[in-house]
Design a protein around this motif. Sequence first.
Motif, short mmCIF file in Angstrom:
data_model
loop_
_atom_site.label_atom_id
_atom_site.label_comp_id
_atom_site.label_asym_id
_atom_site.label_seq_id
_atom_site.Cartn_x
_atom_site.Cartn_y
_atom_site.Cartn_z
N MET A 1 -32.38 -1.34 -20.13
CA MET A 1 -33.15 -0.37 -20.90
C MET A 1 -32.81 1.05 -20.49
N SER A 2 -32.69 1.27 -19.19
CA SER A 2 -32.34 2.61 -18.72
C SER A 2 -31.02 3.05 -19.31
N LEU A 3 -30.07 2.11 -19.34
CA LEU A 3 -28.75 2.44 -19.85
C LEU A 3 -28.82 2.78 -21.33
N LEU A 4 -29.60 1.95 -22.03
CA LEU A 4 -29.77 2.18 -23.46
C LEU A 4 -30.29 3.59 -23.73
N PHE A 5 -31.34 3.96 -23.00
CA PHE A 5 -31.92 5.28 -23.21
C PHE A 5 -30.95 6.38 -22.77
N ALA A 6 -30.20 6.08 -21.73
CA ALA A 6 -29.24 7.08 -21.27
C ALA A 6 -28.24 7.36 -22.38
N ILE A 7 -27.69 6.26 -22.96
CA ILE A 7 -26.71 6.45 -24.04
C ILE A 7 -27.36 7.19 -25.21
N LEU A 8 -28.55 6.72 -25.56
CA LEU A 8 -29.27 7.34 -26.67
C LEU A 8 -29.40 8.84 -26.46
N PHE A 9 -29.78 9.22 -25.26
CA PHE A 9 -29.99 10.65 -25.03
C PHE A 9 -28.69 11.44 -24.99
N TYR A 10 -27.63 10.82 -24.48
CA TYR A 10 -26.35 11.53 -24.52
C TYR A 10 -25.92 11.76 -25.97
N VAL A 11 -26.05 10.70 -26.79
CA VAL A 11 -25.65 10.84 -28.19
C VAL A 11 -26.54 11.90 -28.88
N ALA A 12 -27.86 11.74 -28.66
CA ALA A 12 -28.79 12.66 -29.33
C ALA A 12 -28.52 14.10 -28.92
N ALA A 13 -28.28 14.31 -27.63
CA ALA A 13 -28.04 15.68 -27.17
C ALA A 13 -26.76 16.23 -27.78
N ALA A 14 -25.73 15.37 -27.86
CA ALA A 14 -24.46 15.83 -28.43
C ALA A 14 -24.64 16.20 -29.89
N VAL A 15 -25.31 15.34 -30.64
CA VAL A 15 -25.51 15.61 -32.07
C VAL A 15 -26.35 16.88 -32.26
N PHE A 16 -27.40 16.97 -31.45
CA PHE A 16 -28.30 18.11 -31.55
C PHE A 16 -27.56 19.41 -31.28
#
Lengths: 240, 513
Positions: free
Chosen positions: A1-16
């Motif tokens: 789960m931690s990894l999932l959220f980590a990836i999610l946040f990296y992607v989200a931050a990049a897109v943002f």
Amino acid sequence: MSLLFAILFYVAAAVFVGGLAYKIVDFARTPAPLKIPTTPAPISTPGVAFRMFREVVFFESLFKGNLWIWALGAAFHFGLALVLVRHLRYFLEPVPALIAFAQPFGMYAGFMMAAGLAGLWARRFLVERIRYISTYSDHLMLALLLTIAATGLGMKFVMHTDVIGVKAFFLGLMAFDIQPLPAHPGLYIHLACVALLMLVFPFSKLLHAPGIFFSPTRNQTDNPREARHLAPWAAKLEKN
Amino acid sequence: MAGPEIKAPALREFPTVPALQPDATADVKCWVASEKIQEPLGFPGKLADDWQETHDRAIGRMGELLDKYRSLKVFMDACVHCGACTDKCHYFIGTGDPKNMPVARQDLMRSVYRRYFTPAGKMFPQLVGARDLTREVLDEWYSYYWQCSECRRCSVFCPYGIDTAEITMAGREILDAVGYGQKYSNEIIGKVHRVGNNLGLPGPALIDTLSGLEEDVKDDTGCDVRYPVDEKGAEVLLVTPSADFFAEPHIESTIGYGKVFHAAGISWTFSSMASEAGNFGMFIGNYDQLHKIAQRVRQAALELGVKRIVVGECGHAWRVAYAFWNTLTGIGAGANDPFAVELQKQLDPRYKQPAHICEVTWDLIQQGRLKFDKSANDHRIVTFHDSCNVARGSRMGDYAGGQFDIPRHIIKAVANKFHDMAPETIGERTFCCGGGGGVLTDELMDIRVKGALPRMEALQRVVDDNGVNFMATICAICKAQFSKVLPYYGFKSGMVGGVHQLVSTAIQLGNEQ
Ligand code: HEM
Ligand code: HEM
Ligand code: SF4
Ligand code: SF4
């Protein structure tokens, strides 16, 4: 789960960041060929800066336009601003004194934000003309923000989460060192929605936040007789 | 005119937001321009037979405009559908048609923008209210982009300053680009290019009219007030809307301009080349036309060698002159490119270039160079209607808001009885006359009458409370529109007139005993 959220946040931050930067550059490089400030408008640059300040901080035009929307919108945005300031504590170590100072106010800000959002949403159902102009995305955007606020408040007042752990996770993210994220359903929803908000930001009406600074009717100086204003594509017309 | 009789809506005692009446005015459409009108302007004569071709052309033009105009790009993206503008448009107030709410008018285009230019609209059209451009959508644009007077009232209240007028202009520009132009505006633009003014009044006729005017004024006042045309070496070039040459009540103000220059001893002239201050290029949002029409004034100024350029009573003309002329023609100051400098070194830097006739008159009043017999206006109880383009698109004098004060100062200097209408209907919040922005055509009488409702309500109040019997304004379109529309509301057509009409009545020409 931690990894999932980590990836999610990296992607989200990049897109943002990427998306927003693209949009801002796009706004900035599109010329404004004619002087179109909504007058009466300031006749000097400091005057324009002051007008913009009043628009961004006090929503001056909206105040003239509709007191209900203004009050609800101000409650929401002011609350949001305080909440975001308060959230900086998850990303900064040590926590700057100013942010530590803002902590107690931030707690009520969450309620203010939620109340503003609820009021704005109610308008979309209750007022005929606002109902007419509302799209699904308008509703969903409010739902999303309200979910974030509700889960946040839930963590604060109902079902606590391990905020130290949350902070460790985000400090780790910023150092590319993935730490465990505390397991907590409210937190998962909170963070998933935040990531979604970051993902849609550059593609949605949330562009009003950068957009206001580029609005020619608000950011132009009213001095067309004193200075010649010429966009590059318009200047080319003069050459032939 | 054929069709059902047009009736004015009832005045409301307590103005509230009307209930929505979907599609109430969907069928109120102005006449479409013929090929003969379209082609000389460089627009396609008519819609292509093949829809796909029209579709592609429209989307292509929209893309170009998005790259050329920051206003359009930012406004398409920034609206949050907050609704603050929804009840601000006089056409919505008068018709109840939800598509006349400014944000809904914008959404007619925004929905298409989303579909073709944003990832969200390409992937999830229903979600974000995006739709394909179809013939029906284009027809809807034609209806509702010609039910906007580009008055900018909505932009005052929008938290991001979104100006529906900019979107209307873009909409009209796209319609022109696919051969779906409006007869009224495009025919007028053609006349300016062919003859020199909107009314198609040729040079000799103009000279004739004005010499007749000189005789009339002589009979009236005993003074040789001159109304010269094309006089080289005059100090001032006066550019005024062509309606000022013979329409009522416009001509009364023209008489006033001449008297002011006469009394102050300033030499001046009209120009047959620039016998039109109006610039309908702005209404159709077409930069080329805006530019070309404005060039006539530059050319006239250079040929006549004038030192000052002054603009007569006309709202959109003043916006074009004040805000755009320096950009378009170099009439102004502060340029360092050869094109503009050529003209700017001829113009007298001690004066504002261009200047509004009200600025000129007010300056002269302040210098004590004009004398008035205020009692000559005692039969009038005056109010002042701020014209939208002057109020929200320009300025007069040295400070923001001078455009509200200067005309009122003049009125108070020449007349004893003055009462303003309610504060929420004047100044920057002024309501459009209902006929601006290219809708001053008979086919649109229905929305012209309905769009005048908020102004008529405000007028009724000062008529009842203060006995007002004269509404002064400084716009040729306002004058023409009110002359037609006032009777629908039970007022006399002659109740509207110009500020310089009041000046004309009271001014002393120096031969009084
Ligand atoms: C420069 C910063 C910003 C300014 C000046 C600003 C201003 C405004 C104003 C004046 C409104 C209209 C009134 C209202 O409905 O509240 C509005 C609406 C809105 N703003 Fe902002 N905003 C800013 C930043 C943000 C940010 C960062 C977010 C989101 C995270 C946001 C989310 C929204 C939403 C969702 C609405 C629509 C509310 C509704 O649906 O009625 N704003 N904003
Ligand atoms: C990655 C970013 C974020 C993280 C890690 C995060 C985390 C948290 C946590 C752990 C809490 C509970 C606080 C406590 O128990 O004391 C909280 C509360 C809250 N969050 Fe967030 N959040 C984030 C972003 C946001 C955003 C973008 C918003 C608003 C749009 C938001 C709105 C709230 C609100 C309103 C509260 C409750 C009031 C408060 O404690 O300030 N959060 N958040
Ligand atoms: S510019 Fe004027 S006419 Fe057009 S939508 Fe706005 S308020 Fe209505
Ligand atoms: S006031 Fe501005 S942001 Fe609000 S709905 Fe109207 S155009 Fe959109």
